[in-house]
Scaffold this active site. Structure first.
Site, PDB file in Angstrom:
ATOM      1  N   TYR A 181      28.409  14.927 -15.716  1.00 43.25           N
ATOM      2  CA  TYR A 181      27.580  16.124 -15.961  1.00 43.25           C
ATOM      3  C   TYR A 181      26.452  16.294 -14.952  1.00 43.25           C
ATOM      4  O   TYR A 181      26.242  15.459 -14.108  1.00 43.25           O
ATOM      5  CB  TYR A 181      27.129  16.234 -17.413  1.00 43.25           C
ATOM      6  CG  TYR A 181      26.237  15.181 -18.029  1.00 43.25           C
ATOM      7  CD1 TYR A 181      25.522  14.262 -17.289  1.00 43.25           C
ATOM      8  CD2 TYR A 181      26.100  15.161 -19.431  1.00 43.25           C
ATOM      9  CE1 TYR A 181      24.696  13.341 -17.913  1.00 43.25           C
ATOM     10  CE2 TYR A 181      25.267  14.241 -20.061  1.00 43.25           C
ATOM     11  CZ  TYR A 181      24.573  13.340 -19.287  1.00 43.25           C
ATOM     12  OH  TYR A 181      23.757  12.444 -19.898  1.00 43.25           O
ATOM     13  N   GLU A 182      25.813  17.441 -15.044  1.00 40.37           N
ATOM     14  CA  GLU A 182      24.861  17.920 -14.018  1.00 40.37           C
ATOM     15  C   GLU A 182      25.543  18.025 -12.652  1.00 40.37           C
ATOM     16  O   GLU A 182      24.920  17.809 -11.622  1.00 40.37           O
ATOM     17  CB  GLU A 182      23.620  17.019 -13.929  1.00 40.37           C
ATOM     18  CG  GLU A 182      22.806  16.903 -15.192  1.00 40.37           C
ATOM     19  CD  GLU A 182      22.317  18.234 -15.759  1.00 40.37           C
ATOM     20  OE1 GLU A 182      22.348  19.241 -15.024  1.00 40.37           O
ATOM     21  OE2 GLU A 182      21.934  18.266 -16.936  1.00 40.37           O
TER      22      GLU A 182
END
Ligand SMILES: Cc1cc2nc3c(=O)[nH]c(=O)nc-3n(C[C@H](O)[C@H](O)[C@H](O)COP(=O)(O)OP(=O)(O)OC[C@H]3O[C@@H](n4cnc5c(N)ncnc54)[C@H](O)[C@@H]3O)c2cc1C
Length: 341
Positions: A181-182
């Site tokens: 994620y990110e």
């Protein structure tokens, strides 16, 4: 994720509201994203750190086998795991990574402050260049290596690492999401190579090379630090040559940049941690020379730096070779051939 409520949200039929100016949305979003990426890099470190700390306790507690050089605790039925070089390899990886990654995360945080608060425009620009260059490295390398340290620490537990009771498998699963994620680590690598390297005519990467080179030049004058400085200089040379290779081969064929970006991010991660180890070694050496009531602490820093030089820095040569392998073989096969053994 442990302690984190996650669900899929569908916005079909929802109303959207403009935040900020038209066509500036992505830029606005990245103000949040850059901070979040540094935070996720810290998460990679934290997960590696907690897994490592648990493994250290377990290695001192669990008795299995005998030291290769002869029983260490003959009165006991077996020696502790600490006598085995392969267990120590895993623990030293954890120690060498977590201590220097802590340095890199804090150094990144300092650059964020300097980018805003440093006295001169030049200092603010330098700090901003450095943190923007290093953000994908802190996120991408920090989480990939943090995950590796979680699995190595899990391995220290043998079979007990795999079962839920000891909690190690939870650290491994928690660490895995930080690589996704990110922005996946593959996307971080593309951000580094595709955007950050070339920005402002390569100003940021040149500034980074200068920071590393200045630190090396100063350390070379010190008898006890010269060996590490020379090893880091070699690693920094691999990074410089890889950067040059991208300049020569990435423009004409962008797949060459895409194929080597992940390796480059790791190469830069290792050099960045090397810079932290050089600075920590300098501080440790100074403390020892000045006289300290805790010499073991500083001596351990120097030994861990030596381990880093012997076991992390040499990887930079193989990463450069992979980058220079280019994209021919990676891109050659038709998709249907991937299913044919
Ligand atoms: C548990 C969890 C929590 C999350 N929380 C949030 C949240 O709070 N808010 C939020 O907005 N999002 C959240 N996400 C979403 C997350 O940020 C995305 O899943 C992630 O960025 C990857 O995007 P994707 O799933 O669309 O993968 P895709 O973009 O489909 O990528 C698939 C694969 O292709 C690669 N790839 C894709 N495009 C390229 C390219 N151009 N070049 C090279 N490789 C490429 C990727 O690296 C990846 O390996 C969460 C995801 C999970 C799993």
């Amino acid at each position: 994720i442990h302690g984190n409520a996650t669900c899929v949200m569908n916005y079909d039929g929802a109303t959207g509201y403009m935040v900020g100016e038209e066509n500036k949305g992505l830029r606005a979003m990245f103000i949040m994203m850059n901070a979040a990426r540094l935070g996720v890099g810290l998460q990679g470190l934290a997960q590696g750190e907690i897994a490592y700390q648990n493994a250290v306790v377990y290695a001192g507690d669990r008795r299995q086998g005998r030291a290769l050089t002869g029983a260490q605790d003959p009165e006991e039925k077996a020696d502790t795991l600490f006598v085995h070089p392969d267990v120590r390899r895993m623990l030293m990886d954890g120690k060498a990574f977590t201590e220097s990654m802590r340095g890199l995360v804090l150094w990144g945080a300092l650059q964020v402050d300097l980018a805003d608060k440093a006295e001169t425009e030049e200092e603010r620009r330098l700090a901003n260049d450095l943190v923007s260059l290093l953000t994908p490295v802190i996120k991408g390398y920090g989480t990939a290596k943090g995950y590796d340290i979680c699995t190595e620490s899990q391995q220290v537990y043998g079979g007990h690492g795999y079962i839920r009771e000891w909690g190690m498998e939870q650290f491994v699963r928690d660490a895995r999401i930080a690589m996704i994620y990110e922005g996946t680590n593959g996307i971080q690598a593309m951000d580094l190579v595709g955007r950050k390297l070339g920005q402002n005519g390569g100003r940021a990467i040149q500034a980074f090379f200068k920071v590393v080179a200045d630190e090396i030049a100063e350390a070379k004058g010190h008898e006890k630090l010269a060996g590490f400085a020379e090893a880091l200089e070699k690693a920094n040379g691999e990074l410089q040559k890889s950067t040059l290779w991208f300049m020569q081969h990435g423009m004409t064929n962008p797949n060459n940049a895409g194929a080597g970006a992940y390796h480059y991010m790791h190469l830069m991660g290792i050099v960045s941690l090397g810079l932290m180890w050089l600075r920590m070694s300098k501080a440790a050496q100074a403390a020892l020379e000045a006289g300290t009531d805790n010499p073991k602490y500083y001596e351990a820093k120097l030994v861990t730096a030596q381990y880093f030089a012997e076991r992390f820095l040499p990887d930079t040569a193989s990463l450069r070779r992979k980058i220079e392998g280019g994209s021919d073989a990676i891109m050659a096969l038709d998709p249907e051939m991937f299913a044919v053994a």
